[in-house]
Design a protein around this motif. Structure first.
Motif, PDB file in Angstrom:
ATOM      1  N   ARG A   1      36.775  82.842  48.380  1.00 44.10           N
ATOM      2  CA  ARG A   1      37.841  82.203  47.402  1.00 44.10           C
ATOM      3  C   ARG A   1      38.267  81.224  48.165  1.00 44.10           C
ATOM      4  O   ARG A   1      38.839  80.183  47.665  1.00 44.10           O
TER       5      ARG A   1
ATOM      6  N   LEU B   1      39.726  78.691  45.452  1.00 41.35           N
ATOM      7  CA  LEU B   1      40.303  79.455  44.141  1.00 41.35           C
ATOM      8  C   LEU B   1      41.718  80.225  44.372  1.00 41.35           C
ATOM      9  O   LEU B   1      42.138  80.873  43.622  1.00 41.35           O
TER      10      LEU B   1
ATOM     11  N   ARG C   1      35.884  74.115  35.874  1.00 42.30           N
ATOM     12  CA  ARG C   1      36.241  75.429  35.657  1.00 42.30           C
ATOM     13  C   ARG C   1      34.999  76.232  34.971  1.00 42.30           C
ATOM     14  O   ARG C   1      33.879  75.664  34.970  1.00 42.30           O
TER      15      ARG C   1
ATOM     16  N   ARG D   1      34.059  79.628  35.618  1.00 38.86           N
ATOM     17  CA  ARG D   1      33.413  80.449  36.585  1.00 38.86           C
ATOM     18  C   ARG D   1      34.000  81.764  36.650  1.00 38.86           C
ATOM     19  O   ARG D   1      35.041  81.991  35.964  1.00 38.86           O
TER      20      ARG D   1
ATOM     21  N   THR E   1      36.200  84.924  37.492  1.00 38.48           N
ATOM     22  CA  THR E   1      37.421  85.178  38.049  1.00 38.48           C
ATOM     23  C   THR E   1      37.800  86.525  38.341  1.00 38.48           C
ATOM     24  O   THR E   1      37.243  87.694  37.998  1.00 38.48           O
TER      25      THR E   1
ATOM     26  N   PHE F   1      34.863  87.923  39.765  1.00 46.10           N
ATOM     27  CA  PHE F   1      34.384  87.246  40.932  1.00 46.10           C
ATOM     28  C   PHE F   1      34.192  87.982  42.422  1.00 46.10           C
ATOM     29  O   PHE F   1      33.240  87.831  43.080  1.00 46.10           O
TER      30      PHE F   1
END
Length: 289
Positions: free
Chosen positions: A83, A88, A101, A103, A105, A109
């Motif tokens: 992250r 992030l 953007r 990806r 989350t 993630f």
């Protein structure tokens, strides 16, 4: 061996001011190639101007991706915290670093990172250079980045391979990275191409270091007749930073703004530096290296 020689070449004598500039230049050059591979080509000079927050009529997505890549190759973001590595975190200044953007989350993630690290742990016994090759392929098969992204896994691998280096913060592929895009075949063939690209990139980077050092020495010889130590200080400031303003040169060289501007104009007349914006104000200078 090629990588070790490149790392050793970075053990530059203290006081030259060359190492930070060389690493910045290599990071920008590496990013220029990565953007080409990603299909969003951007000249290194445009990327350098963007890093200085100067205006450039270029693809904003490419600029964002390039800015992110340069900063990661320069050491920003921790590999042990993806992250943080991918920027992030919710802090506004880091959000601005996101390459793009789209990806995974949140928990999605986190699950992707857990799976990535579990599979990567299976390759723990491999040489770091081989493990990074496996990790880059594994990353591309995961949900850590938007589909089709090549910049993020490439930067991760470049940083991961440099873990055993003493001075290099990343392993440069340079233009050899372009050949990897087309590398296919059996795993042994792909790995051979990977190692070949590392060797080529490291040799080219070492050659670049020697060229920078030689060019700095030449500039010092050409300005030897100018009285005082200010020319040498200004040259060191120009070599240490790929793109500078007169104010930056004045601060780094410990001279007045007027002295910096006067010397920059004189060095430009000698063919040692050039102005990159073509403007009469807010000008940016770079050494002719």
């Amino acid at each position: 061996m090629a990588l070790g020689r490149f790392d050793g070449a970075l053990a530059l004598p203290d006081g030259t001011g060359l190492r930070p500039g060389a690493l910045s230049r290599l990071a920008i050059r590496e990013t220029e190639t990565l953007l080409w591979v990603a299909g969003t080509p951007l000249p290194a000079e445009d990327l350098g101007r963007d890093m200085m927050e100067a205006r450039a009529d270029s693809d904003p997505e490419a600029l964002r991706a390039g800015r992110w890549a340069v900063r990661r190759l320069q050491g920003r973001g921790r590999l042990e915290d993806l992250r943080d590595f991918l920027a992030l975190q919710p802090a506004p200044d880091l959000l601005a670093d996101l390459p793009w953007r789209g990806r995974a989350t949140g928990a999605e993630f986190d699950a992707a990172e857990t799976a990535f690290r579990a599979r990567l742990a299976e390759a723990e016994m491999l040489h770091p250079l081989t493990r990074a090759a496996f990790g880059e392929v594994l990353w591309r098969l995961s949900d850590l980045s938007p589909e089709g992204d090549v910049i993020e896994p490439s930067c991760w691998a470049a940083r991961a391979m440099a873990g055993a280096c003493e001075h290099a913060g990343f392993v440069p592929f340079g233009t050899a990275r372009r050949g990897l895009r087309l590398a296919g075949g059996a795993p042994a063939q792909r790995l051979a191409a990977w190692y070949g690209a590392i060797a080529t990139g490291a040799r080219d980077a070492r050659t670049e270091l020697a060229r920078l050092a030689a060019r700095q020495a030449q500039a010092l010889r050409m300005t030897a007749r100018i009285k005082g130590a200010n020319p040498a200080r200004v040259i060191a400031a120009l070599v240490a930073t790929p793109l500078v303003t007169a104010a930056m040169v004045a601060e780094d060289a410990g001279v007045s703004r007027d002295t910096a501007e006067r010397l920059l104009a004189r060095l430009a007349g000698m063919g040692l530096v050039r102005e990159t914006t073509g403007a009469s104000r807010f000008r940016l200078w770079t050494a002719r290296l």
